[in-house]
Design an enzyme around this catalytic site. Structure first.
Site, PDB file in Angstrom:
ATOM      1  CG  ASP A   1       1.463  12.707   2.365  1.00 51.78           C
ATOM      2  OD1 ASP A   1       2.684  12.955   2.475  1.00 51.78           O
ATOM      3  OD2 ASP A   1       0.946  12.426   1.267  1.00 51.78           O
TER       4      ASP A   1
HETATM    5  C1  NOJ Z   1       4.252  13.893   0.168  1.00 49.39           C
HETATM    6  C2  NOJ Z   1       3.837  12.695  -0.614  1.00 49.39           C
HETATM    7  O1  NOJ Z   1       2.442  12.702  -0.834  1.00 49.39           O
HETATM    8  C3  NOJ Z   1       4.227  11.392   0.039  1.00 49.39           C
HETATM    9  O2  NOJ Z   1       3.889  10.336  -0.814  1.00 49.39           O
HETATM   10  C4  NOJ Z   1       5.681  11.398   0.373  1.00 49.39           C
HETATM   11  O3  NOJ Z   1       6.066  10.162   0.921  1.00 49.39           O
HETATM   12  C5  NOJ Z   1       5.938  12.536   1.340  1.00 49.39           C
HETATM   13  N1  NOJ Z   1       5.607  13.784   0.705  1.00 49.39           N
HETATM   14  C6  NOJ Z   1       7.387  12.576   1.830  1.00 49.39           C
HETATM   15  O4  NOJ Z   1       8.224  12.981   0.837  1.00 49.39           O
END
Ligand code: NOJ
Length: 746
Positions: free
Chosen positions: A280
């Site tokens: 993430d």
């Molecule tokens: C953080 C989020 O938790 C995740 O779900 C997302 O895909 C990413 N950022 C990218 O934007």
């Protein structure tokens, strides 16, 4: 230019799709050409600029790295124009390995569908698959290869802002939705130009954040992890999901991003997942504040060992992995495995054959403002709304109603209808249909009256007087209240779940006019609104319904569509009840009937000051018609071994309208070696019935449906007594019992 083609001619045969060459062979042929640094470059993902609609701005450091093959993927770049521009940079690199473009296409790209939690209330797998299919068609036509969806985290805490992004609280149901959404995004297979890679996230247990606070600690028993949180991820693997995203949270003390147990043992080991895992956002680097890694170098070491293949944005891999390999701390095999997984997907997507195959402006145009897509979005929106109350058949609004007052801060709101994970476009205000637009489209502005009443937030009541006077002039009042689009979503957790600001007060003022008051609630989570629940004439929970929200709402309000949605998450009466899910354990002191009468008995599992029952239970939702359930019929009361237990019930439409009912089947394992939930959803069926019509709904249960994880984590079923329950929601069920033995001889 000449030089460029010469190089291409030299290198492309190496990647070429000669008939006899499998993707694995082609991947190997590329890997044989790669330096260690180039391999690590494939594991590096950078942010682009999502908001850019004109030429993309990407900083020169990143641009340079793309040109030297140090980047494998870029996120947050959209449109053919922009993705082409960046892909061209990658084509200047030595090996010309194409970039993957990833984006959070969570519930739509150009056409925004209802938020995922809303969609899940349709209980319509084909529809959810179709919504994801359309999102994929639009996104792929616009240069996107990869969506960071579906989020398959089970969520049982409405304080957690990301509850809006999943399919609710039930694992069995969430697993079905996970598979449907993966199929929708990936279509009939990667390699089709309208398929995007899906990404099951956040692995794992991100939805169990303590206190409903985003990014917070998760501490779970292994049994609960396996029983509640992992199955939707397994369902995504079984549906062939291309990628996984790990999670921000720690799980039992280990950051999920650094968990070899999750990524290597379960995902890539036991489940044989062949795709790749992306971290993430900066979650590799966040192992430092977690107190698990001393610096980014150690974080990179821990993450690669744990099985995280691509680093989203933290630069831990690109800055440290080569050194770690040279120091002998990371085996090059681990790098090779990660790169092989990533390149395989690039080959499967057809990007080595044509890095620009998702960059066709004509195709982009064909999916831009596509009318058919908008029509589906309207249908999904109608099916996602949940009718919570309709006393005296206030709804639908009959055609002779003369004046309709539309009151509230969300009546004319456009952008809020998209919810948190919107993808915004400059012409949004022209395209998004507000409640006002939707009603005006149908009944004409002349019959509509309007007052804002108050803001979503704040204490200002100065608009109440005007709102009340407008309400008095009308025959019926529709109040539109709820959350702003960014009051739920990532990092949007709330401890107070009551309707924000003075909105509940506004509704109560309008009720004192004596006019019929219909309350529309738009939000990304279950809110608390007990006074409204008691006094309003009708309540329609619309969540965030997307681009076509207003048209869909008008369809429902005016009776062109009879609502059929049912809640996939429990609605509490007070924050203090959380967590509150239907499939809890019984305890040694169950609350029992006292909770219903509101008189709580002490020394029972309840509260002194409030009922322990929810305001609206899981599975709840009304229709403009009524349904009567007959007696439960079982083909046997003594099934044995792998017999099929047939459970049937007659459902009759006893009202005035044609309507669709979602009939639900639950079981309870009464005595087991591990205490089992009081109810577990095991089936549902949607039946359309004309007034007076009866249909027999049949479910099949097998011993597979009885299985659970025992205290040693074996997935087993045990013989004994089981309760079988069928009804319109988890709190209103007809019930019977069976004794299920290993074999009939017994
Ligand atoms: C953080 C989020 O938790 C995740 O779900 C997302 O895909 C990413 N950022 C990218 O934007």
């Amino acid at each position: 230019m000449k030089k460029y083609w010469l190089l291409l001619a030299l290198i492309f045969p190496l990647f070429a799709s000669g008939q006899s060459r499998t993707i694995a062979e082609r991947v190997d042929s590329v890997m044989n050409l790669m330096t260690l640094e180039e391999k690590i470059g494939q594991m590096n993902q950078y942010n682009g600029d999502k908001k850019a609609t004109g030429p993309i701005s990407i900083n020169t450091d990143k641009e340079g790295q793309i040109k030297s093959g140090m980047v494998g993927s870029v996120l947050n770049v959209k449109t053919v124009f922009n993705t082409r521009k960046i892909q061209e940079l990658a084509m200047q690199s030595r090996l010309k390995i194409p970039l993957l473009f990833g984006l959070d296409v969570i519930h739509g790209y150009r056409t925004i569908f209802p938020i995922p939690l809303a969609e899940s209330c349709s209980w319509d797998m084909a529809l959810m698959e179709l919504a994801a299919r359309i999102a994929a068609k639009e996104a792929s036509a616009s240069g996107t290869h990869w969506t960071f969806a579906p989020m398959v985290d089970i969520a049982r805490d409405p304080r957690w802002g990301r509850i809006m992004e999943g399919a609710g609280e039930d694992t069995w149901y969430g697993s079905k939705v996970a598979a449907a959404r993966v199929k929708g995004f990936q279509g009939t297979g990667l390699g089709n130009s309208d398929a995007v890679m899906a990404c099951a996230k956040h692995f794992a247990a991100y939805g169990a954040a303590q206190g409903g606070r985003d990014y917070n600690t998760v501490d779970l028993s292994e049994r609960e992890l396996h029983e509640v949180y992992l199955p939707p991820f397994k369902a995504a693997v079984d549906a062939n999901v291309a990628t996984f995203m790990n999670a921000f949270n720690t799980l039992n003390g280990i950051p999920a991003t650094g968990s070899a147990m999750l990524q290597r043992v379960y995902l890539k080991g036991k489940w044989h997942f062949g795709g790749f895992v992306v971290s993430d956002w900066e979650s590799i680097g966040e192992m430092i504040p977690h107190g698990y890694a001393a610096d980014k170098k150690e974080a990179a070491l821990l993450a690669i060992k744990a099985g995280c293949d691509m680093d989203m944005q933290s630069r831990s891999y690109i800055d440290n992995l080569a050194q770690l390999v040279r120091e002998g701390k990371v085996e090059e095999n681990l790098i090779n495995d990660a790169v092989r997984r990533i390149l395989t997907k690039k080959f499967e997507m057809g990007l080595f054959d044509d890095p620009f195959r998702f960059c066709d402006p004509e195709r982009e145009k064909s999916q831009w403002n596509n009318r058919e897509n908008l029509y589906v979005a309207r249908d999904v929106a109608r099916k996602s709304a949940v009718l919570l109350k309709n006393s005296g058949n206030t709804l639908p609004i009959i055609s002779k109603t003369n004046k309709i007052a539309l009151i509230g801060p969300l009546v004319k709101s456009k952008f809020d209808n998209l919810g948190f994970w919107n993808i915004s476009w400059p012409d949004d205000s022209l395209r998004i249909v507000s409640l006002w637009d939707g009603m005006a489209n149908r009944v004409g502005k002349e019959r509509l009256l309007y007052a804002k009443g108050c803001n979503i937030e704040g204490e200002d009541e100065s608009g109440f007087e005007e709102a009340v006077s407008v309400a008095r002039k009308a025959d019926i009042v529709i109040v539109s209240v709820g959350e702003k689009f960014d009051m739920s979503g990532e990092g949007k957790c709330r401890s107070n779940l009551h309707l924000p600001g003075v909105q509940e007060k506004l509704v109560m003022e309008l009720i004192t006019t004596g006019k019929p008051v219909i309350v529309m609630i738009s939000a990304g989570r279950p809110l608390i609104f007990n006074t409204i629940a008691e006094h309003a004439h009708a309540i329609l929970y619309t969540w965030w319904l997307g681009t076509e929200a207003g048209n869909a709402m008008a369809d429902i309000l005016l009776g062109d569509y009879n609502p059929s949605g049912k809640l996939t998450v429990t609605f509490p009466r007070a924050e203090g009840q959380i967590p509150l899910n239907y499939n809890h354990l019984n305890t040694g002191r169950p609350d029992g009937e006292k909770a219903i009468s509101g008189v709580n008995k002490i020394y029972k599992s309840n509260y002194l000051d409030i009922s322990s029952l929810p305001l609206y239970p899981f599975g709840y939702g009304l229709s403009y018609t009524t349904f009567k359930y007959g007696e439960l019929m079982l083909n046997t009361h003594k099934p044995a071994g792998n017999d099929t237990l047939e459970v049937s019930i007659d459902v009759t439409n006893t009202g005035q309208y044609q309507g669709e009912e979602i009939v639900q089947l639950y079981i309870r394992d009464i005595v087991a070696s591990v205490a089992r939930p009081v109810k577990e959803l095991k089936g549902f069926s949607k039946v359309m019935l004309t007034p007076g019509e009866t249909k027999r709904v049949k479910f099949m249960l097998s011993n597979e449906d009885l299985k659970f994880y025992d205290s040693n984590l074996n997935y087993i079923w045990e013989e004994g007594e089981f309760q079988v329950m069928v009804g319109p929601n988890s709190a209103d069920l007809k019930s019977d019992k069976v004794v299920w033995c290993r074999s009939s001889a017994k």
